[in-house]
Design a protein around this motif. Structure first.
Motif, mmCIF file in Angstrom:
data_model
loop_
_atom_site.group_PDB
_atom_site.id
_atom_site.type_symbol
_atom_site.label_atom_id
_atom_site.label_comp_id
_atom_site.label_asym_id
_atom_site.label_seq_id
_atom_site.Cartn_x
_atom_site.Cartn_y
_atom_site.Cartn_z
ATOM 1 N N ALA A 83 23.805 96.268 -46.342
ATOM 2 C CA ALA A 83 24.007 96.617 -47.789
ATOM 3 C C ALA A 83 25.709 96.534 -47.961
ATOM 4 C CB ALA A 83 23.584 97.931 -48.256
ATOM 5 N N LEU A 108 24.184 92.395 -54.199
ATOM 6 C CA LEU A 108 23.187 93.450 -53.585
ATOM 7 C C LEU A 108 21.983 93.334 -54.491
ATOM 8 C CD1 LEU A 108 22.456 95.540 -51.477
ATOM 9 C CD2 LEU A 108 23.753 97.191 -52.950
ATOM 10 N N LEU A 112 18.079 92.569 -53.021
ATOM 11 C CA LEU A 112 16.982 93.536 -53.410
ATOM 12 C C LEU A 112 15.990 92.952 -54.167
ATOM 13 C CD1 LEU A 112 19.382 96.716 -54.065
ATOM 14 C CD2 LEU A 112 17.691 96.637 -52.249
ATOM 15 N N THR A 130 15.327 100.886 -43.815
ATOM 16 C CA THR A 130 16.388 101.173 -44.770
ATOM 17 C C THR A 130 16.700 102.791 -44.702
ATOM 18 O OG1 THR A 130 16.792 101.430 -47.058
ATOM 19 C CG2 THR A 130 14.578 102.100 -46.540
ATOM 20 N N GLN A 145 25.332 101.805 -49.091
ATOM 21 C CA GLN A 145 24.358 102.163 -48.292
ATOM 22 C C GLN A 145 23.163 103.244 -49.332
ATOM 23 O OE1 GLN A 145 24.731 103.867 -44.559
ATOM 24 N NE2 GLN A 145 25.595 102.045 -43.612
ATOM 25 N N SER A 148 21.443 100.974 -51.912
ATOM 26 C CA SER A 148 20.314 100.116 -51.362
ATOM 27 C C SER A 148 19.297 101.252 -50.957
ATOM 28 C CB SER A 148 20.952 99.415 -50.119
ATOM 29 O OG SER A 148 19.864 98.888 -49.580
ATOM 30 N N HIS A 152 15.429 100.992 -52.362
ATOM 31 C CA HIS A 152 14.071 100.522 -51.332
ATOM 32 C C HIS A 152 13.284 101.620 -51.577
ATOM 33 C CE1 HIS A 152 16.863 97.637 -49.352
ATOM 34 N NE2 HIS A 152 15.937 97.298 -48.678
#
Length: 291
Positions: A83, A108, A112, A130, A145, A148, A152
């Motif tokens: 990420a 990003l 995603l 993740t 991070q 992301s 997820h």
């Protein structure tokens, strides 16, 4: 000190009497063909593997490979360290010294969106790996991070897929974000790295804990204590191959066919026979990933 690296593949272990699954492997990083790797694993009782993607290319490959092979299931995701690379436009890896000008939140979001698309596929049973990794990524990468990771979690819940967690040096923050977002019904801590106290927290939340070859390392008593504390019905096994090859082969290439070595070590820690350990792992993995 880590053992000296040796590229010689370890020998085949004695087969398990009860077939099990490798809940986390990277076939695309291993030598030989997928067919050879799967055949070798099946010959010792490892009949199912979860192939895990770490970036867009790897996640697409995981989905394609799972579609082509009955014994392979896919997990798709951007690895926590991926990420910051995307956000900061650093294709060669996140740099603690600074970031390139390209990338950004839109990049990003685009990545995603592709993970979201892949997660909808029938052969993709999980979203992961993740989570958070504060070992390889500096403080400048934490925000990317976390964003992301939260995305997820939402993708996994929306598609009804398992969530596979990568947690390195970030236990408290991973647990906090799971609580804040609301964890999916099926959540797996890949390569479990917490202690016995954390294992009890995970157990209370119903999280699965997957143990890798490092549970066999001499300096890994806290991991063995965690394995002993975890409810048997929440325990999985994995290789994370080609990494974390179990003792006595540490430093040599890992692959799914070495799962029996770890299963036998885990049975010893739990004080049960290997068939009972394998039966629990087989049942747990099927429940965790929904196959």
């Amino acid at each position: 000190m880590s053992p000296k690296s040796d590229d010689t593949p370890p020998p085949l272990p004695a087969p398990l009497s009860v077939s099990v699954a490798d809940s986390h492997t990277h076939l695309d990083m291993q030598s030989g063909t997928v067919e050879e790797g799967l055949a070798k694993a099946a010959s010792v009782g490892v009949t199912t593997v979860v192939q895990v993607g770490c970036d867009i290319k790897g996640s697409r490959w995981a989905a394609e490979t799972a579609a082509a092979h009955e014994g392979v299931h896919a997990a798709v995701a951007l690895h926590p360290n991926e990420a910051p690379r995307i956000v900061h436009g650093d294709p060669d890896g996140w740099s603690r010294q600074g970031a390139r000008e390209a990338g950004g939140a839109d990049a990003l979001d685009d990545a995603l969106a592709e993970i979201d698309r892949l997660a909808a596929l029938e052969q993709v049973l999980a979203v992961g790996e993740t989570g958070l990794d504060f070992f390889r990524t500096g403080p400048e990468g934490i925000a990317a991070q976390e964003a992301s990771f939260r995305a997820h979690i939402e993708i996994a819940k929306r598609h009804g897929k398992a969530l596979v967690i990568h947690d390195r040096d970030a236990h408290a923050d991973v647990l906090r974000i799971l609580q804040e977002e609301g964890a999916p019904e099926r959540t797996v801590f890949h390569c479990y790295s917490g202690d016995a106290d954390m294992a009890r927290i995970c157990a209370d939340a119903g999280y699965f804990m997957s143990f890798a070859g490092n549970v066999t390392f001499k300096n890994a008593q806290p991991l063995r204590d965690a394995l002993a504390a975890a409810p048997l019905e929440l325990v999985l096994v994995e290789t994370d191959a080609p990494f974390l090859t179990p003792a006595p082969y540490r430093g040599r290439p890992n692959a799914p066919y070495l799962i029996p070595v770890t299963v036998r070590a885990m049975a010893g820690v739990r004080g049960i026979d290997e068939d009972a350990m394998a039966e629990a792992i087989a049942s747990n993995t099927a429940r965790a990933f929904g196959y």
